[in-house]
Design a protein around this motif. Sequence first.
Motif, PDB file in Angstrom:
ATOM      1  N   ALA A   1       0.853  -1.199   0.000  1.00  0.00           N
ATOM      2  CA  ALA A   1       0.000   0.000   0.000  1.00  0.00           C
ATOM      3  C   ALA A   1       0.891   1.253   0.000  1.00  0.00           C
ATOM      4  N   ARG A   2       1.960   1.219   0.788  1.00  0.00           N
ATOM      5  CA  ARG A   2       2.903   2.355   0.875  1.00  0.00           C
ATOM      6  C   ARG A   2       3.535   2.617  -0.498  1.00  0.00           C
ATOM      7  N   ARG A   3       3.971   1.515  -1.148  1.00  0.00           N
ATOM      8  CA  ARG A   3       4.635   1.635  -2.448  1.00  0.00           C
ATOM      9  C   ARG A   3       3.672   2.245  -3.481  1.00  0.00           C
ATOM     10  N   ILE A   4       2.401   1.852  -3.387  1.00  0.00           N
ATOM     11  CA  ILE A   4       1.395   2.364  -4.334  1.00  0.00           C
ATOM     12  C   ILE A   4       1.175   3.865  -4.104  1.00  0.00           C
ATOM     13  N   VAL A   5       1.046   4.236  -2.834  1.00  0.00           N
ATOM     14  CA  VAL A   5       0.818   5.653  -2.530  1.00  0.00           C
ATOM     15  C   VAL A   5       2.045   6.480  -2.947  1.00  0.00           C
ATOM     16  N   ASP A   6       3.251   5.933  -2.740  1.00  0.00           N
ATOM     17  CA  ASP A   6       4.469   6.638  -3.187  1.00  0.00           C
ATOM     18  C   ASP A   6       4.426   6.882  -4.694  1.00  0.00           C
TER      19      ASP A   6
ATOM     20  N   PRO B   1      -7.344   8.102  -1.454  1.00  0.00           N
ATOM     21  CA  PRO B   1      -8.607   7.494  -1.864  1.00  0.00           C
ATOM     22  C   PRO B   1      -8.363   6.254  -2.723  1.00  0.00           C
ATOM     23  N   ALA B   2      -9.037   5.166  -2.392  1.00  0.00           N
ATOM     24  CA  ALA B   2      -8.872   3.929  -3.175  1.00  0.00           C
ATOM     25  C   ALA B   2     -10.201   3.222  -3.281  1.00  0.00           C
ATOM     26  N   VAL B   3     -10.367   2.474  -4.376  1.00  0.00           N
ATOM     27  CA  VAL B   3     -11.592   1.693  -4.539  1.00  0.00           C
ATOM     28  C   VAL B   3     -11.225   0.369  -5.206  1.00  0.00           C
ATOM     29  N   SER B   4     -11.829  -0.728  -4.737  1.00  0.00           N
ATOM     30  CA  SER B   4     -11.529  -2.029  -5.341  1.00  0.00           C
ATOM     31  C   SER B   4     -12.687  -2.480  -6.220  1.00  0.00           C
TER      32      SER B   4
ATOM     33  N   ILE C   1      -7.204   5.737  -6.496  1.00  0.00           N
ATOM     34  CA  ILE C   1      -6.326   4.627  -6.873  1.00  0.00           C
ATOM     35  C   ILE C   1      -7.267   3.444  -7.066  1.00  0.00           C
ATOM     36  N   VAL C   2      -7.151   2.753  -8.209  1.00  0.00           N
ATOM     37  CA  VAL C   2      -8.084   1.662  -8.482  1.00  0.00           C
ATOM     38  C   VAL C   2      -7.395   0.319  -8.249  1.00  0.00           C
ATOM     39  N   ILE C   3      -8.007  -0.522  -7.437  1.00  0.00           N
ATOM     40  CA  ILE C   3      -7.455  -1.848  -7.158  1.00  0.00           C
ATOM     41  C   ILE C   3      -8.367  -2.886  -7.822  1.00  0.00           C
ATOM     42  N   ILE C   4      -7.776  -3.700  -8.685  1.00  0.00           N
ATOM     43  CA  ILE C   4      -8.574  -4.673  -9.438  1.00  0.00           C
ATOM     44  C   ILE C   4      -8.172  -6.096  -9.049  1.00  0.00           C
ATOM     45  N   ALA C   5      -9.168  -6.946  -8.847  1.00  0.00           N
ATOM     46  CA  ALA C   5      -8.901  -8.366  -8.580  1.00  0.00           C
ATOM     47  C   ALA C   5      -8.425  -9.011  -9.871  1.00  0.00           C
ATOM     48  N   GLY C   6      -7.198  -9.550  -9.857  1.00  0.00           N
ATOM     49  CA  GLY C   6      -6.661 -10.186 -11.060  1.00  0.00           C
ATOM     50  C   GLY C   6      -7.288 -11.547 -11.308  1.00  0.00           C
ATOM     51  N   PHE C   7      -6.914 -12.176 -12.444  1.00  0.00           N
ATOM     52  CA  PHE C   7      -7.175 -13.600 -12.683  1.00  0.00           C
ATOM     53  C   PHE C   7      -8.644 -13.913 -12.950  1.00  0.00           C
ATOM     54  N   GLN C   8      -9.472 -12.894 -13.185  1.00  0.00           N
ATOM     55  CA  GLN C   8     -10.899 -13.201 -13.332  1.00  0.00           C
ATOM     56  C   GLN C   8     -11.613 -12.226 -14.244  1.00  0.00           C
ATOM     57  N   GLY C   9     -12.740 -12.693 -14.743  1.00  0.00           N
ATOM     58  CA  GLY C   9     -13.571 -11.836 -15.575  1.00  0.00           C
ATOM     59  C   GLY C   9     -14.984 -12.365 -15.588  1.00  0.00           C
ATOM     60  N   VAL C  10     -15.726 -11.896 -16.587  1.00  0.00           N
ATOM     61  CA  VAL C  10     -17.109 -12.367 -16.726  1.00  0.00           C
ATOM     62  C   VAL C  10     -17.315 -12.699 -18.202  1.00  0.00           C
TER      63      VAL C  10
END
Length: 419
Positions: free
Chosen positions: A23-28, A91-94, A130-139
């Motif tokens: 999280a720190r690395r992302i905010v940096d 601010p972040a959203v998953s 900051i947008v956090i996306i769950a990898g490895f999946q779709g619809v």
Amino acid sequence: MSTIVQKYGGSSVSTPSKLKEVARRIVDTRNLGHKVVVVVSAMGDTTNKLLSLAKEVSPQPHRRELDMLLTVGERISMSLLSMAIQDLGAPAVSFTGSQSGIITTNTHTNARITKVRPTRVLKALEDDYIVIIAGFQGVSEKLEITSLGRGGSDTTAVAMAAALNADYVEICSDVDGVYSSDPRVVPEAHRVAEMSYEEMQNLADSGAKVLNAEAIEWAKRNQIEVRCVATNDPSRSGTNIKKLSQTHDVHHHSQISAVTSHPGLMKVQGPMSSSTKLCDCLNTYGITDADIYWQSSAQQEMWECWIPLLNLHQVEQMKHSLFALGASHIETDWSWVTMIGRSLLGLQETSSTGMEKSSELMHQEESSLLGQVSTLCQEHSLQATVLSFNPSALRWAIPIGQASQLVKVLHNTFIKMGN
Ligand code: ASP
Ligand code: MG
């Protein structure tokens, strides 16, 4: 403002404290003035644990239900990471794969991304999240939740980067790039600073875990630069994968950059008459035609192929089905060994010397490299069969017990330090 996609592998987010470091690395990164989209894998070995759990309940689990289960892993890490970032004041959203607009085929446990419609991601970026996306999946178009095959978070990251027109993708893991071979097998192996898309694609196809093969297809098609770095290395130097011409650094000779091996190859033989049925049967287990290596057998009437077992969760059931349809022989104790490089078949000669000469040269280089390896195999009593070759990769099937020996021989013969 530039957009950067970062993907964090399972080992980088395996514990709450590692999640906080990430999280720190992302905010940096955001504080440097970039828009940041993060794709995250499941924590540690969560996916393996979920798979074992499924098999305790059902030894040959239904693939749709397996996808419902496995995709949960990435949802755990995306939400925790988003919370950790919010606690740092950003601010972040998953979003799940489906919320992010990752549309896939309907092949459960091994789906391919067909389209990315990142409407919600774009809106959130516009609103400064900051947008956090769950990898490895779709619809899928049938609105079913699908998973992309093992290591599929890389594909999510690169496909999303292409859709967002991002500047580059950083693949952050516990290794600082791509090595010329597995250092546990070849201690002299060194890090490769740059690789072409083609080299990386062949490396990934050969089962190397460093980057998913489908991810490279997306990168190559959209000319997205992919940087493989170690999450906790502040220098951020690793291996950059980008467009490199076949003649880059080489004139009139091949340049070999890596040798890799991977276990989990199945050999199937059967009479010619049963080939179509056997092939259809493989397809029903999620093995696509592109996954299968065909081999013309010495006896013309026999049909023979090799299949990677990586995304197959019903091996025993599939073996039974294949035998029932006429397969005469099945072995699962094979490995594949791949030698990666540029201009392996001398194709860089094409424009200057004309097609006729170039195909002649191609033949010489091809036969000389393959010939040299075949001589080496004879000298070391190694039983390798050529599976495929192209200007970036030569690939063999070999019994599991001989694979490391072949890798060492090839690395010692063809790859020099500091290449
Ligand atoms: N969690 C999945 C796996 O272990 C996907 C990924 O990590 O990319 O294969
Ligand atoms: Mg796949």
